[in-house]
Design an enzyme around this catalytic site. Structure first.
Site, PDB file in Angstrom:
ATOM      1  CG  ASP A  64      -0.178   0.202   2.546  1.00 23.89           C
ATOM      2  OD1 ASP A  64       1.064   0.304   2.538  1.00 23.89           O
ATOM      3  OD2 ASP A  64      -0.848   0.261   3.592  1.00 23.89           O
ATOM      4  CG  ASP A  87       1.428   3.242   4.667  1.00 24.73           C
ATOM      5  OD1 ASP A  87       0.336   2.764   4.999  1.00 24.73           O
ATOM      6  OD2 ASP A  87       2.386   2.548   4.257  1.00 24.73           O
ATOM      7  CG  ASP A 147      -3.312   2.502   5.307  1.00 28.94           C
ATOM      8  OD1 ASP A 147      -4.484   2.250   4.967  1.00 28.94           O
ATOM      9  OD2 ASP A 147      -2.521   1.636   5.729  1.00 28.94           O
TER      10      ASP A 147
HETATM   11  N1  CTP Z   1       0.450   0.756  11.468  1.00 29.33           N
HETATM   12  C1  CTP Z   1      -0.210   1.066  12.606  1.00 29.33           C
HETATM   13  N2  CTP Z   1      -1.473   0.609  12.853  1.00 29.33           N
HETATM   14  C2  CTP Z   1      -2.088  -0.163  11.938  1.00 29.33           C
HETATM   15  C3  CTP Z   1      -1.444  -0.486  10.750  1.00 29.33           C
HETATM   16  C4  CTP Z   1      -0.156  -0.009  10.550  1.00 29.33           C
HETATM   17  O1  CTP Z   1       0.338   1.762  13.422  1.00 29.33           O
HETATM   18  N3  CTP Z   1      -3.314  -0.603  12.205  1.00 29.33           N
HETATM   19  C5  CTP Z   1       1.794   1.273  11.254  1.00 29.33           C
HETATM   20  C6  CTP Z   1       2.843   0.188  11.297  1.00 29.33           C
HETATM   21  O2  CTP Z   1       3.393   0.063  12.575  1.00 29.33           O
HETATM   22  C7  CTP Z   1       3.870   0.688  10.324  1.00 29.33           C
HETATM   23  C8  CTP Z   1       3.104   1.627   9.396  1.00 29.33           C
HETATM   24  O3  CTP Z   1       1.841   1.829   9.978  1.00 29.33           O
HETATM   25  O4  CTP Z   1       4.800   1.454  11.017  1.00 29.33           O
HETATM   26  C9  CTP Z   1       2.972   1.101   8.006  1.00 29.33           C
HETATM   27  O5  CTP Z   1       2.258  -0.124   8.027  1.00 29.33           O
HETATM   28  P1  CTP Z   1       2.017  -0.977   6.718  1.00 29.33           P
HETATM   29  O6  CTP Z   1       1.539  -0.109   5.629  1.00 29.33           O
HETATM   30  O7  CTP Z   1       1.158  -2.114   7.093  1.00 29.33           O
HETATM   31  O8  CTP Z   1       3.448  -1.604   6.423  1.00 29.33           O
HETATM   32  P2  CTP Z   1       4.690  -1.059   5.615  1.00 29.33           P
HETATM   33  O9  CTP Z   1       5.834  -1.089   6.550  1.00 29.33           O
HETATM   34  O10 CTP Z   1       4.380   0.247   4.967  1.00 29.33           O
HETATM   35  O11 CTP Z   1       4.955  -2.179   4.531  1.00 29.33           O
HETATM   36  P3  CTP Z   1       4.126  -2.434   3.170  1.00 29.33           P
HETATM   37  O12 CTP Z   1       5.058  -2.103   2.065  1.00 29.33           O
HETATM   38  O13 CTP Z   1       3.775  -3.882   3.211  1.00 29.33           O
HETATM   39  O14 CTP Z   1       2.916  -1.562   3.176  1.00 29.33           O
HETATM   40 MN    MN Z   2       2.618   0.467   3.847  1.00 30.89          MN
HETATM   41 MN    MN Z   3      -0.486   0.862   5.568  1.00 28.77          MN
END
Ligand code: CTP
Ligand code: MN
Ligand code: MN
Ligand code: MN
Length: 392
Positions: free
Chosen positions: A204, A206, A316
């Site tokens: 995703d 963020d 997000d």
């Molecule tokens: N996070 C959070 N609460 C959630 C989901 C995520 O605090 N309910 C935080 C995680 O701790 C992380 C950040 O949001 O620090 C990003 O999460 P995520 O998008 O799931 O992972 P990424 O590290 O960005 O990896 P990816 O490339 O898979 O998205």
């Molecule tokens: Mn992410």
């Molecule tokens: Mn995320």
């Protein structure tokens, strides 16, 4: 016994937040199997076991060389008996029986496929598994009642199961920037999550949004979402409002969960050029504020068929007050294990409580202010670790 060159270069720092963990390292042949066992434990709701495997993998990511022999691991923290057994087997035979049988097990594969649907957590996936469902297609054919996020997840599953590229993340960034400036000029947006850590792809994208004037950010999310919707840029969104201020937990115990900001889980409709390269459709309407006429909507594609003109991308969005920006930035940059280790360090080594909102010193009985990540590391008595080295 001569100290191993691998070890002598790494001091025995047992918290991931004390170490630099780069994205690329020398021990993927060990960390991938350990992380598969961690994922399997998560899918079985065994958190303790999952974290143990993740910590074991994380220490191996910090080594400057590939591990060759078990002796290379002497003195390293975070390696439990089970992880050591797996490592030993891989060093001796090239693979671990436990890992390979897990990898190929029907339960692991089905749980991974089912939780891979946006909106589907472990509990739902487990229930579906016990009812005989194995993959997204099974769910689509079944009579299961789906909530709106699961419906969106299933409808856009093909796109959402593809990685998001850096170019796509940048294109989404331009759209978010445009949306935010339309509804609140002067607001700042920052790319967070994996892309801020230097990842080339993500599941995703963020973003953290704030405004230098405290309070201006209140109520921002619904306006951003509304603007995106009038531009036909959203396929799904669920906004939750800020619940931090209303929380009853009182100052003695800042909340440890991170779901208290105004935030939005969404699926963007990202236009792609014929080349396949993503670009922002907001650019097409530049200079026409409020108007979407510049875009040709075209006929709606059939459900389940790959739409030609756009790709569904998970995004997000998080809004933080300016006074909490440093904490939000640190808390949302990840990795998840790095965050967990920061909070564990704060609690166990410093008697402090860290969240994405604040840092509280339990011994002194006061909050510690910070406007940058550097200040937070310093309050915690840690050397600063830049985002690219938080890939634990
Ligand atoms: N996070 C959070 N609460 C959630 C989901 C995520 O605090 N309910 C935080 C995680 O701790 C992380 C950040 O949001 O620090 C990003 O999460 P995520 O998008 O799931 O992972 P990424 O590290 O960005 O990896 P990816 O490339 O898979 O998205
Ligand atoms: Mn992410
Ligand atoms: Mn995320
Ligand atoms: Mn992820």
């Amino acid at each position: 016994h001569t100290p191993s060159p691998v070890i002598s270069a790494v001091s025995a720092k047992s918290y991931a937040c004390q170490r630099r963990t780069p994205l690329k390292h020398h021990n993927l042949f060990l960390t991938e199997p350990l992380e598969l066992l961690a994922e399997n434990a998560e899918l079985g709701e065994n958190e303790g076991r999952s974290v143990a495997f993740r910590r074991a993998a994380a220490i191996l990511k910090t080594l400057p060389l590939a591990v060759k022999r078990m002796e290379d691991l002497q003195g390293l923290p975070c390696l439990g008996d089970h992880s050591l057994r797996v490592v030993k087997e891989i060093l001796e035979y090239g693979s671990s029986q436990e890992v390979e049988s897990t990898r190929h097990s029907e339960q692991f594969q089905a749980m991974k496929a089912l939780t891979g649907i946006f909106g589907v957590g472990v509990k739902t996936a487990d229930r579906w598994f016990r009812e005989g469902l194995r993959c997204p297609a099974d769910v689509a054919k079944s009579e299961q009642r789906l909530n709106s996020s699961q419906q969106a997840g299933l409808l856009h599953h093909e796109d959402l199961s593809q990685h998001v590229s850096r170019a796509e993340a940048d294109a989404i960034g331009q759209i978010v920037e445009r949306a935010v400036q339309e509804v609140l000029p002067g607001a700042h947006i920052t790319l967070i999550g994996g892309f801020r850590r230097g990842k080339e792809t993500g599941h995703d994208v963020d973003f953290l949004i704030t405004h230098p004037e405290e309070g201006k950010e209140e109520g921002l999310m619904p306006k951003v979402v509304q603007w995106l919707e009038t531009q036909d840029l959203l396929l799904y969104q669920k906004t939750t409002r800020n619940s931090y201020l209303e929380s009853k937990e009182g100052p003695a115990r800042p909340p440890n969960n991170m779901d208290r900001f105004e935030r939005c889980f969404s699926i963007f409709k990202l236009e792609r050029r014929a080349s396949g390269e993503a670009h922002s459709s907001a650019q097409a309407t530049e200079g026409e504020p409020g108007g979407g006429e510049g875009r040709a909507p075209g006929p709606e594609p059939l459900p389940q068929r790959r739409p030609a003109g756009w790709k569904a991308v998970r995004v997000d969005l998080v809004v933080s007050p300016f006074s909490q920006f440093g904490f939000a930035l640190l808390g949302w940059t990840g990795s998840k294990l790095f965050e967990r280790e920061l909070r564990r360090w704060a609690g166990r080594e410093k008697n402090m409580s860290l969240s994405s909102h604040a840092l509280y010193d339990n011994s002194k009985g006061c909050y510690l202010r910070a406007s940058t990540e550097e200040e937070i590391f310093s309050h915690l008595g840690l050397d600063y670790i830049p985002p690219c080295d938080r890939n634990a």
